[in-house]
Design a protein around this motif. Structure first.
Motif, PDB file in Angstrom:
ATOM      1  N   SER A 419       0.829  -1.215   0.000  1.00 47.37           N
ATOM      2  CA  SER A 419       0.000   0.000   0.000  1.00 47.37           C
ATOM      3  C   SER A 419       0.858   1.259   0.000  1.00 47.37           C
ATOM      4  CB  SER A 419      -0.929   0.011   1.216  1.00 47.37           C
ATOM      5  OG  SER A 419      -1.889  -1.011   1.118  1.00 47.37           O
ATOM      6  N   GLU A 420       1.945   1.235   0.765  1.00 45.85           N
ATOM      7  CA  GLU A 420       2.827   2.402   0.821  1.00 45.85           C
ATOM      8  C   GLU A 420       3.493   2.653  -0.526  1.00 45.85           C
ATOM      9  OE1 GLU A 420       3.983   2.038   5.589  1.00 45.85           O
ATOM     10  OE2 GLU A 420       5.246   1.110   4.050  1.00 45.85           O
ATOM     11  N   LEU A 421       3.882   1.583  -1.218  1.00 39.93           N
ATOM     12  CA  LEU A 421       4.483   1.760  -2.541  1.00 39.93           C
ATOM     13  C   LEU A 421       3.460   2.312  -3.530  1.00 39.93           C
ATOM     14  CD1 LEU A 421       6.815   1.455  -4.543  1.00 39.93           C
ATOM     15  CD2 LEU A 421       6.036  -0.886  -4.962  1.00 39.93           C
ATOM     16  N   LEU A 422       2.237   1.809  -3.490  1.00 39.15           N
ATOM     17  CA  LEU A 422       1.211   2.293  -4.418  1.00 39.15           C
ATOM     18  C   LEU A 422       0.899   3.769  -4.168  1.00 39.15           C
ATOM     19  CD1 LEU A 422      -1.183  -0.798  -4.502  1.00 39.15           C
ATOM     20  CD2 LEU A 422       0.468  -0.079  -6.240  1.00 39.15           C
ATOM     21  N   LYS A 423       0.897   4.196  -2.911  1.00 37.24           N
ATOM     22  CA  LYS A 423       0.707   5.619  -2.612  1.00 37.24           C
ATOM     23  C   LYS A 423       1.851   6.442  -3.200  1.00 37.24           C
ATOM     24  CE  LYS A 423      -1.906   5.076   1.710  1.00 37.24           C
ATOM     25  NZ  LYS A 423      -1.875   5.277   3.189  1.00 37.24           N
ATOM     26  N   LEU A 424       3.052   5.909  -3.094  1.00 34.73           N
ATOM     27  CA  LEU A 424       4.221   6.597  -3.649  1.00 34.73           C
ATOM     28  C   LEU A 424       4.112   6.714  -5.167  1.00 34.73           C
ATOM     29  CD1 LEU A 424       6.980   7.780  -2.740  1.00 34.73           C
ATOM     30  CD2 LEU A 424       7.975   5.552  -3.243  1.00 34.73           C
TER      31      LEU A 424
END
Length: 430
Positions: A419-424
């Protein structure tokens, strides 16, 4: 004083004065004979001294050989892991464990009994005891485990829902042949054989083992990609390495029940169908949608358990991340350069490029130890990415990973959840 003299004085009880005469009398030999023995001993020629004399002094080679080390907690844990893998093989093949217990499993139970006698430790001494604790992290029932095994596996579980885990396999393979590497080497040998077509074969095969963990037979697998039909001999070698015919014991009313998310075979635990994937999303999908089913025939093939645990299930997360990144408008190279990383994420007109390795390790310490470094892609933003559920299970996962890397003196690596990568990626597209 030589060891011969020291043992002679100690065992004969000779006084400090005139000890040689006393020792000779104790041995029943003359002084000149004793002097000859002492002369031989002074230059290390014990073979010139009668065996009966050496035996009296406890100096025969078999008497002086180093005593075996007492059993350790590490030996117990490793024996349990090897034994449980063997037991799982029995169940996978026959549907039940056959007598007697696998040798290593019995050894683990024996070591546990010895340790319990030595220091009162409450280790599992029966198979029922072991099944009762093996689903818990090692630190809960093996507090005295230390050294590299503890550093890497202290939070590992040997069983999940009464089936062996990847950590159990990894523990069993310490000092033995690494089955994950065996599968990888088989693929790499085939890719090397095909030369420039090796990358095409690699990608096609990786997707096959992720998307078809259970197949109706050879025909379904060979029809997955044109390169398999062009290189049918190579494809058949890979199939024979990775897959095994499914025993009929795993069918229910002539059907094989499959996970709707991963396609892996489901199993029943307490009457409930359970998927092998640890991610809660797969179990929720199963509960909502119900299982998929295929007809059972003797031709049905299933990925071997190590291939499922090390290749198929982790690969599911990699493909899901690829699909999510593509939905955000990014282009994704999956397993480029024969899997130097799992994904390269890029977009035309965007200067940022990302190199990503996806890891599904339940233990943050284990991941910190096993991940070496990125071998390439220095011009890319590089991340190790874990499924979200791992951070739900352990909110401090990233912090523990970072500290463990530092304590091991390993290269700093940035760790994110999916999820953190997709937000990035969403921010980077602006």
């Amino acid at each position: 004083m030589t060891e011969f003299e020291a043992q002679l004085v100690e065992k004969s009880g000779a006084p400090a004065v005139r000890w040689k005469s006393h020792a000779a009398a104790w041995m029943g030999v003359s002084r000149p004979t004793l002097d000859a023995y002492l002369a031989h001993a002074s230059v290390g020629n014990l073979e010139q001294i009668p065996k009966a004399v050496l035996e009296m002094l406890g100096l025969l080679p078999e008497q002086t050989a180093s005593q075996p080390k007492p059993p350790s907690v590490e030996e117990m844990v490793l024996s349990f892991a090897v034994g449980l893998v063997a037991l799982q093989d029995e169940i996978d093949t026959h549907g039940y464990p056959r007598a007697p217990y696998p040798t290593h499993l019995q050894r683990g139970l024996d070591v546990a009994s010895i340790l319990k006698c030595l220091d009162g430790s409450e280790y599992p001494v029966t198979l029922a005891d072991l099944l009762g604790v093996a689903g818990k992290p090692l630190y809960e029932w093996c507090q005295k485990l230390d050294g590299p095994v503890s550093d890497e596996f202290y939070a590992a579980r040997l069983l999940e829902n009464f089936e062996i885990t990847r950590d159990c396999l990894a523990l069993a393979e310490r000092g033995q042949q690494d089955s994950e590497h065996v599968f990888y080497q088989a693929v790499m040998d085939c890719c090397e054989e095909l030369g420039s077509a090796g990358q095409e074969l690699y990608e096609a095969w990786r997707r096959t083992v992720v998307e078809v963990p259970v197949a109706s037979g050879y025909t379904q697998l060979l029809g997955r990609h044109p390169i398999f039909m062009r290189q049918i001999g190579v494809a058949q070698r890979l199939i024979d390495t990775f897959y095994v015919r499914m025993p009929p014991v795993h069918a229910e009313a002539g059907k094989v029940l499959l996970c709707p998310s991963t396609g892996t075979r489901l199993r029943r635990v307490g009457g409930k169908l359970i998927t092998e994937l640890r991610d809660d999303s797969a179990q929720r999908a199963l509960d909502m949608q119900g299982p998929k089913a295929i007809d059972y025939t003797p031709d049905v093939l299933e990925l071997r358990r190590p291939a499922r645990l090390f290749w198929s299930l982790p690969g599911w997360h990699e493909i899901k991340l690829m699909e999510s990144a593509q939905q955000l408008g990014w282009e994704v190279d999956l397993w480029p350069k024969l899997d130097t990383v799992d994904l390269v994420i890029r977009k035309k007109g965007n200067a940022k490029r990302f190199a990503v390795d996806v890891k599904d390790h339940i233990s943050a310490q284990g991941l910190a130890r096993s991940f070496k470094r990125f071998r390439d892609y220095k011009t890319h933003v590089r991340f190790v990415v874990i499924p979200d559920y791992l951070k739900v299970l352990n909110p401090d996962y990233i912090k523990v990973f970072t500290r463990a890397r530092a304590s091991l003196g390993k290269e700093k690596v940035d760790l994110l959840t999916v999820s953190e990568l997709l937000k990035l990626l969403k921010k980077a597209e602006k």
